[in-house]
Design a protein around this motif. Structure first.
Motif, PDB file in Angstrom:
ATOM      1  N   VAL A   1      15.524  23.650  -3.467  1.00 49.51           N
ATOM      2  CA  VAL A   1      15.403  22.973  -4.767  1.00 49.51           C
ATOM      3  C   VAL A   1      13.958  22.517  -4.966  1.00 49.51           C
ATOM      4  CG1 VAL A   1      16.058  20.903  -6.071  1.00 49.51           C
ATOM      5  CG2 VAL A   1      17.813  22.281  -4.950  1.00 49.51           C
ATOM      6  N   SER A   2      13.377  21.944  -3.931  1.00 55.90           N
ATOM      7  CA  SER A   2      11.981  21.504  -4.017  1.00 55.90           C
ATOM      8  C   SER A   2      11.045  22.688  -4.201  1.00 55.90           C
ATOM      9  CB  SER A   2      11.597  20.719  -2.764  1.00 55.90           C
ATOM     10  OG  SER A   2      12.354  19.546  -2.678  1.00 55.90           O
ATOM     11  N   GLU A   3      11.256  23.747  -3.448  1.00 56.36           N
ATOM     12  CA  GLU A   3      10.408  24.931  -3.560  1.00 56.36           C
ATOM     13  C   GLU A   3      10.538  25.589  -4.929  1.00 56.36           C
ATOM     14  OE1 GLU A   3      10.864  27.719  -0.357  1.00 56.36           O
ATOM     15  OE2 GLU A   3      10.367  26.219   1.156  1.00 56.36           O
ATOM     16  N   SER A   4      11.708  25.484  -5.539  1.00 56.56           N
ATOM     17  CA  SER A   4      11.919  26.120  -6.840  1.00 56.56           C
ATOM     18  C   SER A   4      11.036  25.507  -7.919  1.00 56.56           C
ATOM     19  CB  SER A   4      13.389  26.033  -7.253  1.00 56.56           C
ATOM     20  OG  SER A   4      13.735  24.714  -7.624  1.00 56.56           O
ATOM     21  N   GLN A   5      10.496  24.321  -7.668  1.00 54.56           N
ATOM     22  CA  GLN A   5       9.586  23.695  -8.617  1.00 54.56           C
ATOM     23  C   GLN A   5       8.202  24.324  -8.551  1.00 54.56           C
ATOM     24  OE1 GLN A   5      10.674  21.087 -10.840  1.00 54.56           O
ATOM     25  NE2 GLN A   5      12.515  22.064 -10.037  1.00 54.56           N
TER      26      GLN A   5
ATOM     27  N   LEU B   1      19.397  17.935  -9.962  1.00 54.11           N
ATOM     28  CA  LEU B   1      19.193  17.438 -11.324  1.00 54.11           C
ATOM     29  C   LEU B   1      18.088  16.382 -11.387  1.00 54.11           C
ATOM     30  CD1 LEU B   1      22.928  17.154 -12.433  1.00 54.11           C
ATOM     31  CD2 LEU B   1      21.281  18.952 -13.038  1.00 54.11           C
ATOM     32  N   GLN B   2      17.890  15.659 -10.292  1.00 55.77           N
ATOM     33  CA  GLN B   2      16.894  14.590 -10.261  1.00 55.77           C
ATOM     34  C   GLN B   2      15.476  15.105 -10.028  1.00 55.77           C
ATOM     35  OE1 GLN B   2      18.499  12.099  -7.206  1.00 55.77           O
ATOM     36  NE2 GLN B   2      19.973  11.128  -8.583  1.00 55.77           N
ATOM     37  N   VAL B   3      15.334  16.191  -9.275  1.00 58.94           N
ATOM     38  CA  VAL B   3      14.007  16.692  -8.917  1.00 58.94           C
ATOM     39  C   VAL B   3      13.160  17.039 -10.148  1.00 58.94           C
ATOM     40  CG1 VAL B   3      12.775  18.593  -7.782  1.00 58.94           C
ATOM     41  CG2 VAL B   3      14.586  17.382  -6.578  1.00 58.94           C
TER      42      VAL B   3
ATOM     43  N   LEU C   1      12.028  13.780 -11.790  1.00 55.42           N
ATOM     44  CA  LEU C   1      10.999  13.093 -11.009  1.00 55.42           C
ATOM     45  C   LEU C   1       9.648  13.794 -11.128  1.00 55.42           C
ATOM     46  CD1 LEU C   1      13.050  12.184  -7.825  1.00 55.42           C
ATOM     47  CD2 LEU C   1      12.210  10.629  -9.590  1.00 55.42           C
ATOM     48  N   ARG C   2       9.674  15.110 -11.138  1.00 54.24           N
ATOM     49  CA  ARG C   2       8.433  15.864 -11.275  1.00 54.24           C
ATOM     50  C   ARG C   2       7.762  15.556 -12.616  1.00 54.24           C
ATOM     51  NH1 ARG C   2       6.674  21.654  -9.615  1.00 54.24           N
ATOM     52  NH2 ARG C   2       5.098  22.069 -11.176  1.00 54.24           N
ATOM     53  N   LYS C   3       8.546  15.548 -13.688  1.00 57.62           N
ATOM     54  CA  LYS C   3       7.998  15.244 -15.015  1.00 57.62           C
ATOM     55  C   LYS C   3       7.482  13.807 -15.072  1.00 57.62           C
ATOM     56  CE  LYS C   3      10.967  18.453 -17.510  1.00 57.62           C
ATOM     57  NZ  LYS C   3      12.104  18.569 -18.437  1.00 57.62           N
ATOM     58  N   ALA C   4       8.219  12.888 -14.487  1.00 58.61           N
ATOM     59  CA  ALA C   4       7.809  11.481 -14.500  1.00 58.61           C
ATOM     60  C   ALA C   4       6.502  11.283 -13.740  1.00 58.61           C
ATOM     61  CB  ALA C   4       8.910  10.609 -13.898  1.00 58.61           C
TER      62      ALA C   4
END
Length: 78
Positions: free
Chosen positions: A11-15, A42-44, A47-50
């Motif tokens: 999930v983290s790598e998918s960003q 759903l949170q990742v 959080l990235r945008k924030a």
């Protein structure tokens, strides 16, 4: 099947990169069965945008030297 640790890594790598078809399928299969990982996924993005918004506005928040909150130093004694 992927375990929760592997899923959170993906999930983290998918960003940062595009996942392979096999990775996506394995990830989606796990997310259908695991509420904790689904919530994480759903949170990742949020959080990235924030954090991106925070870093872009950081310069606006930091005051220039010499303009810090200076208080009025008037004497209150007669």
């Amino acid at each position: 099947m992927l375990n929760c640790r592997e899923v959170t890594r993906l999930v983290s790598e998918s960003q940062e990169r595009k996942l392979s078809v096999v990775e996506k399928m394995s990830l989606n299969l796990h997310l259908m069965m695991c509420d904790g990982c689904k919530n994480f996924s759903l949170q990742v993005p949020f959080l990235r945008k924030a954090m991106k918004a925070y870093s872009e506005r950081l310069d606006e928040v930091i005051e220039e030297p010499g303009t810090a909150n200076t208080q009025n130093h008037e004497s209150k004694h007669p």
